[in-house]
Motif scaffolding. Structure first.
Motif, mmCIF file in Angstrom:
data_model
loop_
_atom_site.group_PDB
_atom_site.id
_atom_site.type_symbol
_atom_site.label_atom_id
_atom_site.label_comp_id
_atom_site.label_asym_id
_atom_site.label_seq_id
_atom_site.Cartn_x
_atom_site.Cartn_y
_atom_site.Cartn_z
ATOM 1 N N LYS A 1 0.842 -1.200 0.000
ATOM 2 C CA LYS A 1 0.000 0.000 0.000
ATOM 3 C C LYS A 1 0.880 1.254 0.000
ATOM 4 O O LYS A 1 2.045 1.225 0.395
ATOM 5 C CB LYS A 1 -0.928 0.012 1.214
ATOM 6 C CG LYS A 1 -1.847 -1.193 1.326
ATOM 7 C CD LYS A 1 -2.773 -1.321 0.149
ATOM 8 C CE LYS A 1 -3.842 -2.392 0.372
ATOM 9 N NZ LYS A 1 -3.319 -3.745 0.587
ATOM 10 N N THR A 2 0.288 2.372 -0.418
ATOM 11 C CA THR A 2 1.027 3.632 -0.491
ATOM 12 C C THR A 2 0.642 4.544 0.673
ATOM 13 O O THR A 2 -0.535 4.847 0.874
ATOM 14 C CB THR A 2 0.738 4.349 -1.827
ATOM 15 O OG1 THR A 2 1.199 3.529 -2.901
ATOM 16 C CG2 THR A 2 1.442 5.693 -1.894
ATOM 17 N N LEU A 3 1.644 4.961 1.414
ATOM 18 C CA LEU A 3 1.473 5.879 2.533
ATOM 19 C C LEU A 3 1.974 7.257 2.125
ATOM 20 O O LEU A 3 3.142 7.418 1.767
ATOM 21 C CB LEU A 3 2.247 5.394 3.758
ATOM 22 C CG LEU A 3 2.308 6.342 4.955
ATOM 23 C CD1 LEU A 3 0.906 6.584 5.538
ATOM 24 C CD2 LEU A 3 3.244 5.810 6.035
ATOM 25 N N ALA A 4 1.096 8.258 2.172
ATOM 26 C CA ALA A 4 1.480 9.642 1.891
ATOM 27 C C ALA A 4 1.732 10.357 3.209
ATOM 28 O O ALA A 4 0.867 10.367 4.091
ATOM 29 C CB ALA A 4 0.383 10.348 1.106
ATOM 30 N N ILE A 5 2.903 10.951 3.327
ATOM 31 C CA ILE A 5 3.308 11.633 4.559
ATOM 32 C C ILE A 5 3.416 13.120 4.264
ATOM 33 O O ILE A 5 4.270 13.551 3.482
ATOM 34 C CB ILE A 5 4.658 11.082 5.061
ATOM 35 C CG1 ILE A 5 4.567 9.557 5.252
ATOM 36 C CG2 ILE A 5 5.061 11.769 6.361
ATOM 37 C CD1 ILE A 5 5.910 8.893 5.460
ATOM 38 N N LEU A 6 2.555 13.900 4.882
ATOM 39 C CA LEU A 6 2.561 15.345 4.688
ATOM 40 C C LEU A 6 3.335 15.979 5.841
ATOM 41 O O LEU A 6 2.856 16.051 6.961
ATOM 42 C CB LEU A 6 1.129 15.883 4.631
ATOM 43 C CG LEU A 6 0.173 15.167 3.656
ATOM 44 C CD1 LEU A 6 -1.171 15.860 3.633
ATOM 45 C CD2 LEU A 6 0.772 15.077 2.265
ATOM 46 N N GLY A 7 4.543 16.418 5.535
ATOM 47 C CA GLY A 7 5.453 16.905 6.564
ATOM 48 C C GLY A 7 6.536 15.878 6.782
ATOM 49 O O GLY A 7 6.292 14.829 7.386
ATOM 50 N N ASN B 1 14.115 7.195 1.619
ATOM 51 C CA ASN B 1 13.241 6.415 0.731
ATOM 52 C C ASN B 1 11.815 6.957 0.609
ATOM 53 O O ASN B 1 10.869 6.187 0.461
ATOM 54 C CB ASN B 1 13.201 4.942 1.172
ATOM 55 C CG ASN B 1 14.561 4.283 1.080
ATOM 56 O OD1 ASN B 1 15.278 4.468 0.087
ATOM 57 N ND2 ASN B 1 14.947 3.549 2.107
ATOM 58 N N VAL B 2 11.676 8.260 0.652
ATOM 59 C CA VAL B 2 10.383 8.894 0.402
ATOM 60 C C VAL B 2 10.466 9.640 -0.922
ATOM 61 O O VAL B 2 11.378 10.445 -1.130
ATOM 62 C CB VAL B 2 9.987 9.869 1.532
ATOM 63 C CG1 VAL B 2 8.725 10.643 1.151
ATOM 64 C CG2 VAL B 2 9.756 9.108 2.832
ATOM 65 N N GLU B 3 9.516 9.379 -1.791
ATOM 66 C CA GLU B 3 9.434 10.114 -3.054
ATOM 67 C C GLU B 3 8.655 11.400 -2.811
ATOM 68 O O GLU B 3 7.469 11.370 -2.513
ATOM 69 C CB GLU B 3 8.730 9.267 -4.120
ATOM 70 C CG GLU B 3 8.664 9.955 -5.479
ATOM 71 C CD GLU B 3 7.885 9.170 -6.520
ATOM 72 O OE1 GLU B 3 7.842 9.622 -7.681
ATOM 73 O OE2 GLU B 3 7.303 8.116 -6.172
ATOM 74 N N SER B 4 9.331 12.520 -2.899
ATOM 75 C CA SER B 4 8.705 13.818 -2.654
ATOM 76 C C SER B 4 7.958 14.282 -3.902
ATOM 77 O O SER B 4 8.540 14.352 -4.992
ATOM 78 C CB SER B 4 9.761 14.846 -2.255
ATOM 79 O OG SER B 4 9.164 16.080 -1.942
ATOM 80 N N ARG C 1 9.665 3.418 9.665
ATOM 81 C CA ARG C 1 8.986 2.279 10.300
ATOM 82 C C ARG C 1 7.969 1.624 9.382
ATOM 83 O O ARG C 1 7.892 0.397 9.314
ATOM 84 C CB ARG C 1 8.329 2.739 11.605
ATOM 85 C CG ARG C 1 9.341 2.896 12.732
ATOM 86 C CD ARG C 1 8.868 3.873 13.797
ATOM 87 N NE ARG C 1 9.868 4.008 14.845
ATOM 88 C CZ ARG C 1 10.978 4.739 14.721
ATOM 89 N NH1 ARG C 1 11.228 5.382 13.590
ATOM 90 N NH2 ARG C 1 11.840 4.814 15.719
ATOM 91 N N MET C 2 7.208 2.402 8.647
ATOM 92 C CA MET C 2 6.176 1.813 7.799
ATOM 93 C C MET C 2 6.761 1.179 6.536
ATOM 94 O O MET C 2 6.147 0.289 5.946
ATOM 95 C CB MET C 2 5.103 2.846 7.454
ATOM 96 C CG MET C 2 4.338 3.377 8.674
ATOM 97 S SD MET C 2 3.899 2.130 9.922
ATOM 98 C CE MET C 2 2.823 1.039 8.997
ATOM 99 N N GLN C 3 7.955 1.611 6.156
ATOM 100 C CA GLN C 3 8.644 0.923 5.056
ATOM 101 C C GLN C 3 8.961 -0.520 5.449
ATOM 102 O O GLN C 3 8.962 -1.420 4.599
ATOM 103 C CB GLN C 3 9.938 1.670 4.691
ATOM 104 C CG GLN C 3 9.703 2.961 3.934
ATOM 105 C CD GLN C 3 10.886 3.910 3.998
ATOM 106 O OE1 GLN C 3 11.977 3.537 4.436
ATOM 107 N NE2 GLN C 3 10.686 5.147 3.586
ATOM 108 N N THR D 1 6.339 4.722 0.327
ATOM 109 C CA THR D 1 6.194 6.010 0.994
ATOM 110 C C THR D 1 6.421 7.157 0.018
ATOM 111 O O THR D 1 7.467 7.242 -0.632
ATOM 112 C CB THR D 1 7.160 6.131 2.192
ATOM 113 O OG1 THR D 1 8.471 5.748 1.793
ATOM 114 C CG2 THR D 1 6.703 5.242 3.338
ATOM 115 N N ILE D 2 5.418 8.017 -0.080
ATOM 116 C CA ILE D 2 5.528 9.261 -0.834
ATOM 117 C C ILE D 2 5.257 10.399 0.144
ATOM 118 O O ILE D 2 4.741 10.166 1.246
ATOM 119 C CB ILE D 2 4.553 9.304 -2.028
ATOM 120 C CG1 ILE D 2 3.099 9.195 -1.542
ATOM 121 C CG2 ILE D 2 4.865 8.186 -3.015
ATOM 122 C CD1 ILE D 2 2.055 9.325 -2.648
ATOM 123 N N GLY D 3 5.605 11.618 -0.222
ATOM 124 C CA GLY D 3 5.389 12.694 0.740
ATOM 125 C C GLY D 3 5.522 14.071 0.138
ATOM 126 O O GLY D 3 5.896 14.246 -1.025
#
Length: 330
Positions: free
Chosen positions: A143-149, A184-187, A160-162, A168-170
């Motif tokens: 699943k894809t987790l979007a992190i705002l901030g 490892n977050v795609e901004s 942790r969620m990776q 992880t995108i953000g």
């Protein structure tokens, strides 16, 4: 900076007061003073330490004849009128990293809770039911987790969620694309995030640019069934819009630790809390023993550093109004 006398207006761990006293600073603890009493007391102090309960308004700051520094034992400073403090050349400090791990861990717990319906299934079983089919969940893997901030908390959540196999995108206007890639977050721009996210978690301060960041238009742009997590600040998510999205099924669930009003009394907020697809907690993000000690120690260390009398404590990483600090150094 000459800091002789400090008022601690909210309950903080004793580590804070012990460290200040050890360095020759007088400390008075007077918790949850009504505004009029705080206005009467504040002229007697060089420093003020608060958590979430005490509101340091412009009126309080105006009455503070000798106040040099306000310290927030925590991250958010929305209970402090920073503009009024800056105008009066009063330094505002927070403890930006003190709550990070605790807030991160609660975020991760809420994400996994929603995926497997832990809270409602537990309540169902306690009530004497055996609802295996009703509370069937889904895997987080893939699943894809979007992190705002993507600051301290957002970064820790991503790491942790990776490990659960989430992509992880953000988004963060300050953290560069290259810096985000290091963990490892795609901004991405926000408009590219909404259609991709299975889960969205917010880790931003509440400022004019982030108020109602997640609203009806945004929710309509998301996948049907998107799940929302907020362990940051109430007001970042428009509660009325979230409720409508929950009712329509556009939002498949929400986990909320913070609300526009705390404790909540508004009808919309109470309806959200009672919604079967919502896991709600009473602002527990920083409510761990470790975090409480950490923020207490960090704010006292910064106060001591400001006095210039310690070789051990020399830095103030939590300066909020940097213009005041620049004025002090002139």
């Amino acid at each position: 900076m000459d800091i002789k006398k400090v008022l601690v207006a909210d309950a903080v761990d004793v580590a804070c007061t012990d460290l200040l006293k050890k360095h020759g600073i007088q400390v008075d603890c007077k918790y949850k003073l009504p505004k009029d009493q705080l206005i009467q007391e504040i002229p007697n102090y060089d420093g003020l330490i608060v958590r979430s309960d005490t509101k340091v308004t412009a009126d309080v700051i105006a009455a503070a004849k000798n106040l040099k520094v306000i310290g927030r034992a925590g991250a958010g400073v929305d209970t402090i009128d920073v503009a009024a403090a800056t105008e009066k050349n009063v330094l505002v400090l927070n403890t930006p990293g003190g709550n990070a791990i605790s807030a991160c861990e609660l975020t991760c717990a809420l994400i996994t809770n929603m995926a497997r319906n832990v809270a409602p299934a537990a309540e169902s079983l306690k009530a004497g039911r055996w609802d295996r089919k009703l509370y069937s969940g889904h895997e987080l893997y893939g699943k894809t987790l979007a992190i705002l901030g993507l600051g301290r908390i957002g970064k820790e959540v991503a790491i942790r969620m990776q490990s659960w196999g989430m992509k992880t995108i953000g988004f963060d206007p300050i953290i560069s694309v290259e810096a985000a890639k290091e963990f490892n977050v795609e901004s991405l721009p926000l408009e590219k995030i909404w259609p991709q996210a299975d889960y969205i978690t917010v880790h931003t301060p509440l400022i004019p640019q982030t108020r109602n960041l997640i609203n009806a238009k945004v929710l309509a742009s998301c996948k049907k069934g998107v799940r929302i997590v907020n362990v940051a600040r109430g007001g970042i998510i428009n509660e009325a819009d979230l409720l409508e999205a929950l009712k329509s099924g556009q939002c498949g669930g929400a986990a909320l630790d913070v609300f526009e009003q705390e404790p909540p009394t508004a009808a919309v907020t109470l309806e959200i809390i009672k919604h079967p697809k919502v896991v709600a907690t009473p602002h527990l993000g920083a409510s761990t023993t470790e975090a409480q000690i950490r923020v207490a120690v960090e704010i006292s260390e910064q106060f001591i550093a400001l006095t210039g009398k310690s070789k051990e404590f020399t830095s103030t990483p939590g300066v909020v109004n940097m213009d005041v600090m620049k004025n002090l150094k002139k």
